[in-house]
Design a protein around this motif. Structure first.
Motif, PDB file in Angstrom:
ATOM      1  N   GLN A 135       0.828  -1.213   0.000  1.00 56.66           N
ATOM      2  CA  GLN A 135       0.000   0.000   0.000  1.00 56.66           C
ATOM      3  C   GLN A 135       0.857   1.255   0.000  1.00 56.66           C
ATOM      4  O   GLN A 135       0.548   2.228  -0.684  1.00 56.66           O
ATOM      5  N   SER A 173       2.287   1.663  -3.490  1.00 55.35           N
ATOM      6  CA  SER A 173       1.264   2.150  -4.433  1.00 55.35           C
ATOM      7  C   SER A 173       0.911   3.608  -4.155  1.00 55.35           C
ATOM      8  O   SER A 173       0.639   4.377  -5.066  1.00 55.35           O
ATOM      9  N   ALA A 174       0.987   3.997  -2.876  1.00 52.97           N
ATOM     10  CA  ALA A 174       0.684   5.387  -2.540  1.00 52.97           C
ATOM     11  C   ALA A 174       1.759   6.322  -3.060  1.00 52.97           C
ATOM     12  O   ALA A 174       1.476   7.481  -3.421  1.00 52.97           O
ATOM     13  N   GLN A 175       3.005   5.837  -3.121  1.00 51.65           N
ATOM     14  CA  GLN A 175       4.068   6.678  -3.664  1.00 51.65           C
ATOM     15  C   GLN A 175       3.960   6.817  -5.174  1.00 51.65           C
ATOM     16  O   GLN A 175       4.387   7.817  -5.740  1.00 51.65           O
ATOM     17  N   GLN A 176       3.418   5.842  -5.875  1.00 52.39           N
ATOM     18  CA  GLN A 176       3.274   5.914  -7.329  1.00 52.39           C
ATOM     19  C   GLN A 176       1.996   6.620  -7.755  1.00 52.39           C
ATOM     20  O   GLN A 176       1.922   7.185  -8.834  1.00 52.39           O
ATOM     21  N   ASN A 177       0.930   6.660  -6.997  1.00 48.19           N
ATOM     22  CA  ASN A 177      -0.369   7.225  -7.386  1.00 48.19           C
ATOM     23  C   ASN A 177      -0.372   8.742  -7.555  1.00 48.19           C
ATOM     24  O   ASN A 177      -1.082   9.236  -8.427  1.00 48.19           O
ATOM     25  N   PRO A 178       0.351   9.597  -6.831  1.00 47.94           N
ATOM     26  CA  PRO A 178       0.215  11.065  -7.002  1.00 47.94           C
ATOM     27  C   PRO A 178       0.536  11.540  -8.402  1.00 47.94           C
ATOM     28  O   PRO A 178      -0.183  12.376  -8.953  1.00 47.94           O
ATOM     29  N   SER A 179       1.511  11.098  -9.146  1.00 49.68           N
ATOM     30  CA  SER A 179       1.832  11.547 -10.503  1.00 49.68           C
ATOM     31  C   SER A 179       0.761  11.132 -11.497  1.00 49.68           C
ATOM     32  O   SER A 179       0.319  11.903 -12.337  1.00 49.68           O
ATOM     33  N   SER A 180       0.277   9.927 -11.373  1.00 54.07           N
ATOM     34  CA  SER A 180      -0.774   9.471 -12.306  1.00 54.07           C
ATOM     35  C   SER A 180      -2.071  10.199 -12.061  1.00 54.07           C
ATOM     36  O   SER A 180      -2.794  10.563 -12.994  1.00 54.07           O
ATOM     37  N   ILE A 181      -2.365  10.446 -10.755  1.00 55.63           N
ATOM     38  CA  ILE A 181      -3.602  11.175 -10.445  1.00 55.63           C
ATOM     39  C   ILE A 181      -3.530  12.594 -10.972  1.00 55.63           C
ATOM     40  O   ILE A 181      -4.496  13.136 -11.507  1.00 55.63           O
ATOM     41  N   GLU A 216      -4.146  12.605 -14.854  1.00 54.18           N
ATOM     42  CA  GLU A 216      -5.557  12.358 -15.153  1.00 54.18           C
ATOM     43  C   GLU A 216      -6.410  13.571 -14.848  1.00 54.18           C
ATOM     44  O   GLU A 216      -7.365  13.893 -15.555  1.00 54.18           O
TER      45      GLU A 216
END
Length: 587
Positions: free
Chosen positions: A546, A549-557, A560
């Motif tokens: 988790q 995944s939390a470290q990778q999610n901010p750039s993709s969010i 989008e």
């Protein structure tokens, strides 16, 4: 001496009329009374005393004693206030203090002028007395250390008291270890190191160590049975042809042999046996055994023990019928106990086998999980599968240890008492043979007596033959009496042995069951700890995923969100200048 008109005490002259006194008869008595009751006075130079010695038969009446009045002097007290004090004054109240308790004199000194006064003075100085007052009493004594009461003293560390017999009894501590295989393929066997620590003076050293194999233990068992009829000798474990070099079997046999030797050494009769001494101490065991076997036929029967008459040769043996109800009940009880213990041992072996099969199943499951973790491409799944395979390996080891512990605690105790019942049955057989020897001796005695009576009734004067028959009858009587005593002593010894068997059985089974339960509880605790550790590993792995995944999610969010804003602004821009149908027609 003229005493008329004087006081007996010689202080005031009496005013009473003087009574007539005889001339010289009562003078000595009056003088004696005066000297006994008054203080000594200086005799006058002019006075003379006439003493007449008379016999008791000529003694006259005694003059009655005269008492005179004593003067009384009154003296004034130097007290200005008077007995009641000044009028109107307040009399101070004084508090009376309790009297001081009497103190024990340190040393009473009497007859200071005696010849031993110097020695007493030296003893007084040694006691620390500094001096004496005018009355001869000590003035000051050296201060001595206070004596504590028994309750204030620290409790003394004392060992529990034991009887004199137990204190004089030698102690043995025997351990068996280092089992190792020796010999080639055809003569291979296991050798054990027997270490002994004892306080017995019959041995050369208090600690020693020898090497023994399994057949040596069998020899010791047979010798003890032969030397001590009626005694329940702890037997060795049974033979096993298949798997006798496996580690589990070797360990169980080592433990059983160790228990056997310690029980033999703790027995009050068996611990003094000469064969036990040879077994524990001899470094050339095979040579000593052969030498003893050669000497045994020439040894006198007295050296073989108190039951040496048990080996009496018998002819036609009669059928033994037990007439003692106590032994009959014990025989039935032992048969029932033997059956129940064998059934319990069978169930225990089945449970141990199931535990071992469960351990094998866990090993197979571990192999399958490990193979699956190597094929799986996703690391989030391959990691937990590999950890679960390791958990199954630990569970397999736990089940194997628990199975071995069950064998060494409960299984070995059940097997030991099954073999002990077999040893008790051997003792019953020895008692039966003793009874047969006694009855054979009785029948032989009857035959010799009948032959002597027949010869006596015949009236023939065959003095040599009659003397021989009389000697034979005497020998038969002694043999019959000896076999009867042997049978009775054997019965008494077996009663004591069976009572000891019951006590030890309760203690051994209680201890083995407690150990079995404790090991089972510890195994379950360890199993729970294994599974909890695995669950904690899964939770930690999931938390790491988790966080990753939390470290990778901010750039993709963020990307989008920009795309969504652009799509939302284009309809708004188109709505700012809407296209009408008229414009489309003109176009």
């Amino acid at each position: 001496m003229d005493l008329e008109g004087d006081s007996p005490w010689g202080d005031v002259r009496s005013n009473s009329p003087a009574a007539p006194t005889p001339d010289t008869e009562d003078t000595p008595n009056t003088e004696t009374a005066s000297s006994a009751t008054s203080t000594p006075q200086k005799p006058s130079a002019t006075s003379t005393t006439k003493v007449t010695v008379k016999t008791p038969g000529g003694r006259g009446g005694r003059t009655p004693r005269r008492f005179g009045a004593q003067p009384t002097r009154l003296e004034t007290l130097d007290d200005d206030l008077g007995p009641l004090g000044p009028l109107g004054a307040t009399v101070p109240q004084t508090v009376e203090e309790p009297p001081e308790p009497p103190q024990k004199e340190q040393l009473a000194i009497r007859n200071a002028g005696s010849p031993n006064a110097a020695s007493r003075t030296s003893r007084i100085n040694s006691l620390g007395l500094e001096g004496e007052d005018e009355n001869g009493l000590p003035q000051k004594a050296r201060s001595l250390a206070p004596v504590r009461s028994p309750s204030q003293n620290a409790p003394r560390q004392t060992r529990p008291s034991v009887s004199i017999e137990q204190a004089a009894r030698p102690t043995f501590n025997i351990s068996i270890g280092d089992p190792h295989k020796v010999g080639d393929l055809t003569s291979s066997h296991t050798v054990y190191q027997v270490r002994t620590k004892t306080t017995s003076k019959a041995y050369r050293q208090p600690e020693f160590e020898v090497s023994r194999r399994y057949r040596d233990f069998l020899w010791l068992y047979e010798q003890l049975h032969k030397n001590n009829p009626g005694i329940v000798v702890p037997p060795p474990p049974d033979k096993q042809a298949v798997g006798r070099f496996e580690s589990d079997f070797v360990e169980s046999r080592r433990s059983a042999l160790e228990r056997m030797l310690n029980k033999i050494a703790a027995h009050l009769i068996l611990q003094h046996d000469a064969d036990l001494k040879i077994f524990l101490e001899s470094e050339s065991f095979t040579v000593d055994v052969k030498a003893r076997e050669r000497k045994e036929p020439d040894m006198p029967s007295e050296s073989k023990g108190m039951f040496s008459g048990l080996s009496l040769s018998v002819g036609t043996s009669t059928k033994f019928v037990e007439h003692d109800d106590w032994f009959l009940d014990r025989r039935v009880y032992l048969d029932t106990l033997d059956t129940q213990l064998k059934a319990l041992l069978k169930s225990t072996d089945a449970a141990i086998a199931q535990r071992k099969s469960l351990a094998d199943a866990c090993a197979e499951l571990s192999i399958s999980l490990n193979n699956l973790s190597q094929v799986e491409l996703s690391p989030s799944l391959s990691g937990p599968l590999a950890s679960l395979a390791d958990v199954q390996v630990r569970i397999r080891d736990l089940y194997n240890r628990q199975a071995q512990q069950d064998v060494l605690t409960l299984g070995i105790t059940i097997d030991e008492y099954i073999r002990l019942i077999g040893s008790i049955k051997k003792a019953f057989e020895q008692r039966q043979r003793s009874w047969q020897n006694w009855h054979n001796a009785e029948s032989d005695l009857q035959k010799r007596r009948s032959a002597l009576d027949k010869l006596t009734r015949s009236g023939r004067t065959q003095q040599d033959k009659m003397s021989q028959l009389q000697a034979d009858v005497g020998d038969a009587e002694r043999r019959s009496h000896q076999t009867r005593l042997t049978f009775d002593d054997l019965g008494k010894g077996m009663r004591a042995e069976l009572e000891r068997f019951e006590r030890e059985k309760v203690e051994d089974f209680r201890a083995s069951v407690e150990t079995y339960l404790e090991s089972s509880v510890e195994a379950q605790k360890e199993l729970i700890e294994i599974w909890e550790t695995y669950l904690m590993f899964l939770d930690a792995d999931e938390q790491e995923e988790q966080e990753a995944s939390a470290q990778q999610n901010p750039s993709s969010i963020g990307a989008e969100g920009v795309a969504d804003d652009n799509t939302e602004e284009s309809p708004a821009a188109a709505g700012a200048i809407p296209a009408t149908p008229e414009v489309e027609q003109e176009a």
